[in-house]
Design an enzyme around this catalytic site. Sequence first.
Site, mmCIF file in Angstrom:
data_model
loop_
_atom_site.group_PDB
_atom_site.id
_atom_site.type_symbol
_atom_site.label_atom_id
_atom_site.label_comp_id
_atom_site.label_asym_id
_atom_site.label_seq_id
_atom_site.Cartn_x
_atom_site.Cartn_y
_atom_site.Cartn_z
ATOM 1 C CG HIS A 56 3.893 -1.967 -4.678
ATOM 2 N ND1 HIS A 56 2.709 -2.647 -4.814
ATOM 3 C CD2 HIS A 56 4.858 -2.817 -5.137
ATOM 4 C CE1 HIS A 56 2.946 -3.865 -5.318
ATOM 5 N NE2 HIS A 56 4.229 -3.981 -5.522
ATOM 6 C CG ASN A 90 -1.890 -1.174 1.201
ATOM 7 O OD1 ASN A 90 -2.063 -1.803 0.165
ATOM 8 N ND2 ASN A 90 -2.487 -1.481 2.331
ATOM 9 C CG LEU A 113 -14.245 -9.446 1.948
ATOM 10 C CD1 LEU A 113 -14.650 -9.262 3.399
ATOM 11 C CD2 LEU A 113 -14.544 -8.176 1.165
HETATM 12 P P1 OAD Z 1 -6.378 -5.906 -4.859
HETATM 13 O O1 OAD Z 1 -7.403 -4.869 -5.161
HETATM 14 O O2 OAD Z 1 -5.844 -6.686 -6.001
HETATM 15 O O3 OAD Z 1 -6.960 -6.944 -3.811
HETATM 16 C C1 OAD Z 1 -7.571 -6.533 -2.648
HETATM 17 C C2 OAD Z 1 -7.894 -7.747 -1.806
HETATM 18 O O4 OAD Z 1 -8.432 -7.311 -0.577
HETATM 19 C C3 OAD Z 1 -8.905 -8.718 -2.435
HETATM 20 O O5 OAD Z 1 -8.424 -10.043 -2.350
HETATM 21 C C4 OAD Z 1 -10.158 -8.530 -1.561
HETATM 22 O O6 OAD Z 1 -10.882 -9.748 -1.383
HETATM 23 C C5 OAD Z 1 -9.556 -8.082 -0.255
HETATM 24 N N1 OAD Z 1 -10.446 -7.228 0.559
HETATM 25 C C6 OAD Z 1 -11.318 -6.286 0.165
HETATM 26 N N2 OAD Z 1 -11.914 -5.703 1.215
HETATM 27 C C7 OAD Z 1 -11.403 -6.286 2.325
HETATM 28 C C8 OAD Z 1 -11.601 -6.122 3.729
HETATM 29 N N3 OAD Z 1 -12.477 -5.228 4.222
HETATM 30 N N4 OAD Z 1 -10.897 -6.908 4.565
HETATM 31 C C9 OAD Z 1 -10.008 -7.810 4.093
HETATM 32 N N5 OAD Z 1 -9.775 -8.006 2.785
HETATM 33 C C10 OAD Z 1 -10.453 -7.245 1.910
HETATM 34 O O7 OAD Z 1 -5.203 -5.166 -4.040
HETATM 35 P P2 OAD Z 1 -3.704 -5.637 -3.795
HETATM 36 O O8 OAD Z 1 -3.626 -7.118 -3.679
HETATM 37 O O9 OAD Z 1 -3.171 -4.818 -2.702
HETATM 38 O O10 OAD Z 1 0.304 -2.108 -7.266
HETATM 39 O O11 OAD Z 1 -3.024 -5.201 -5.139
HETATM 40 C C11 OAD Z 1 -1.657 -5.408 -5.321
HETATM 41 C C12 OAD Z 1 -1.060 -4.317 -6.162
HETATM 42 O O12 OAD Z 1 -1.807 -4.199 -7.384
HETATM 43 C C13 OAD Z 1 -1.135 -2.929 -5.576
HETATM 44 O O13 OAD Z 1 -0.093 -2.661 -4.664
HETATM 45 C C14 OAD Z 1 -1.041 -2.061 -6.775
HETATM 46 C C15 OAD Z 1 -2.008 -2.781 -7.653
HETATM 47 O O14 OAD Z 1 -1.887 -2.605 -9.005
HETATM 48 C C16 OAD Z 1 0.796 -1.168 -8.084
HETATM 49 O O15 OAD Z 1 0.132 -0.221 -8.436
HETATM 50 C C17 OAD Z 1 2.219 -1.395 -8.508
#
Ligand code: OAD
Length: 231
Positions: free
Chosen positions: A106, A89, A199
Amino acid sequence: MEKIVILTGAGISAESGLGTFRDEGGLWSQHRIEDVATPEGFARNPGLVQGFYNARRAQAAQVQPNAAHRALAALQRDWPGDVVIVTQNVDGLHEAGGARDVLHMHGTLAGALCASCGHRWAAPDDMKVGEPCTDCGAPSGRPDVVWFGETPYFMDQIYDHLAKADIFAAIGTSGQVYPAAAFVHEAIAAGALTVELNLAPSAVVSNFDETRFGPASETVPAWVDALLGKR
Ligand code: OAD
């Protein structure tokens, strides 16, 4: 003492009011990755990219850490061993919740980076096209965030930590972006217990020994309490 390495993603900040990337209505359904999160996109249209990150910086400044951020800070404080937090994040909510030494693999919205000389400084609220570097003066200021096609930060340190992990937890991340999605394999090779808190099951859920599904504000404090022997 046992060493815990934690990887967090956008899901941990969702309940603070910051949208995730890939959930329904997420950032990547509103913006094209190639336009706002690649060096080529920035070269093509720096105004669009600065505007995108200015808006995210303004939004991040308005939100508060939630119970999940605070629970991880408490774990760092109360666990007798080392607790390393690695986050994908770019918000500052772990630190606002009391966490220390967070590895922002990141980058961070709070930072500016000179694309010419590599100097870093605190980003102004509104970064402009041709934002001058505070060191060399080149009009090359960009957000200090890692874009697709760029190498994430702190990788050597992170792999060193993973190689010594006794427990590895992935929290609120979809497991779709590498290298972070492969950290679980490093942890398994180190013999760590692996835990996913999310989630919904991530793309790499089958690698985890233990899973806890639900909103981070509930699952993370419960997991931390269990580790600290409070329930
Ligand atoms: P994603 O948007 O890909 O995934 C978010 C995750 O959080 C999903 O698996 C959801 O199920 C989960 N989620 C949503 N709400 C939740 C809650 N209240 N409690 C727990 N979990 C929840 O985001 P990231 O995996 O962080 O990189 O994405 C990885 C990278 O892709 C980011 O750092 C960014 C993005 O492109 C760059 O920009 C380089």
